[in-house]
Structure formats: structure tokens, C-alpha cells
Write an enzyme that holds these catalytic residues in place. Sequence first.
Site, short mmCIF file in Angstrom:
data_model
loop_
_atom_site.label_atom_id
_atom_site.label_comp_id
_atom_site.label_asym_id
_atom_site.label_seq_id
_atom_site.Cartn_x
_atom_site.Cartn_y
_atom_site.Cartn_z
N GLU A 1 0.86 -1.19 0.00
CA GLU A 1 0.00 0.00 0.00
C GLU A 1 0.89 1.23 0.00
O GLU A 1 1.87 1.30 0.75
CB GLU A 1 -0.89 0.01 1.24
CG GLU A 1 -1.71 1.27 1.44
CD GLU A 1 -2.55 1.24 2.71
OE1 GLU A 1 -2.91 0.14 3.15
OE2 GLU A 1 -2.84 2.32 3.27
N GLU B 1 -2.52 11.40 3.13
CA GLU B 1 -3.59 11.22 4.11
C GLU B 1 -3.61 12.47 4.99
O GLU B 1 -2.57 13.02 5.36
CB GLU B 1 -3.35 9.99 4.97
CG GLU B 1 -3.56 8.68 4.25
CD GLU B 1 -3.42 7.50 5.19
OE1 GLU B 1 -4.45 6.92 5.57
OE2 GLU B 1 -2.27 7.18 5.55
#
Length: 264
Positions: free
Chosen positions: A142, A147
Site C-alpha cells: 500500500e 492522508e
Amino acid sequence: MKILLLTFAVLILAANRVNAEDWKLVWSDEFNYQGLPDPTKWNYEEGFIRNHESQYYTRARSENARVEDGHLVIECRKDHFTPTNHAPVEYTATSLITQNRESLQYGRIEVRAKLPHGLGVWPAIWTLGTNITQVGWPRCGEIDIMEFVGKEPKSIHGTVHYAIDGKHQSDGGKLETNRPWDDYHIYALEWTPERMDFYFDQTKYHSVLVDKANQGTVNPFRAPQYLILNFALGGNWGGPIDDAVLPQQFLIDYVRIYQSTATK
């Protein structure tokens, strides 16, 4: 499914910026249309997916994802919505994915976006390995290009996740900036066979060597990944939710994927 296999030679940028002579655009969505996101480019996650988040991800629902005025709107709402074959839900949003549409291996992924803000918001730009259904997470790898969580209003995060001997590993960095939701910014990843570099506008703030995720001959960051744009709410990291800030919008001006012109 088309795979953008973008094999790199060693790439050296004279500065932390994109030069036209260094990169070739190979895939994009400029959002110069109206209505739902282009179904030839985007698929959907649907339901309650991960991290004990509070939002239900809807499919092809314009209240949660639409293209208007030259940008993509992903909207998180406090919204008494009843999905088909499901009990009513309190919060809705959208997670757009290129799974079974497009995937990439190496390149520059660049997204120009304006973030939501307020307690509980958790927008993200990220990738997962296309083999996730075969090997699971985190073995698939990932890459979190961006974020942002509302409870940390000055921090932009870039992180990779992978497995060594079956155990979850991560390597993350963050950039401190003031009020990142006030304007559009460029969130980018430059991914080569050697390294993954994370950018906020022109600033490189984190770098990870690909070899760090080696496990024998297997490395998830030397294999294809698909792209995800989502707006989560609450959950393991998003934390407490302030209903008064909703609805909030995650606005994306464009998504562009480049390959290196240094490819031999």
C-alpha cells in the site's frame, strides 16, 4: 485490464518539480465534463470497508461523487440514507478506485486537490497492489500518497505499508503546513524501481527505498498497483466526528500519471 508498466532508468531531477522534458503523460482525468465520474476510468468500493470508519461508501450516487465546474467533488454527508438490502446509515461518502480499469507500476502520480477539514475527516489518495485478492493486505503493498486527518490539522502524511515474514511493516513521513485546506495543492508520488518519493507541491518530504520491502524475490512495490481516491470519516485514525462541520467536500482538480522520458 491495461497495465501501465513504466520501467525506469535512474532518474535525477535537478529540482523538486516536474519538468516537461522529464515526464510523459500516459493517463489522466481532467474532470472537464459533468455528471458521475467517468465509468471507463473509475470503479467504486461500496459499503463499510475498513478501519471501523463511520461512512458508508455509495456507488454512483451524485450526492457523494460528481463532476462539476471542472473538478471532481467527493462529498461526505450526515445523511439518513438507506442502501439497497441494507439498514439505514448515518454517514455517506465515496471511494473511487481504478481497480479493473487501470493499474500502474512506477511513474509519477500527481493529484491537485483541495482538502476538507474538521474533526473526523480523513481524505486520502493512495494505491493498493492489484494482487490483493490473492495475497491479502499488507502483502499486496500500500502506498499512501496523501492522508489528512482533521484532528491533526497541520499534518500531511505519506506512508507505505508492506509485510516482512507475514508481519505488517510501515514507513511514514509527514509535512507540517498551515491550513492546507484553504487552497488547492499538488500531492504527488515519484515511484521508481529504487525509491518512492512523496511531494507536497514542490517539497519532497519523505522517501522510502523500495528494497526495504524485499522478501526473497517478492517485493510488492515492484508490481502493479491501482489508485484510490476516498473520503473516510472517523474510524481508527480519523477519531471523533464533529457533525457540525458536515457536509464537507474533497475537491480534485485533476489526476495525472506520468512515465519517465529517461526510460531506455
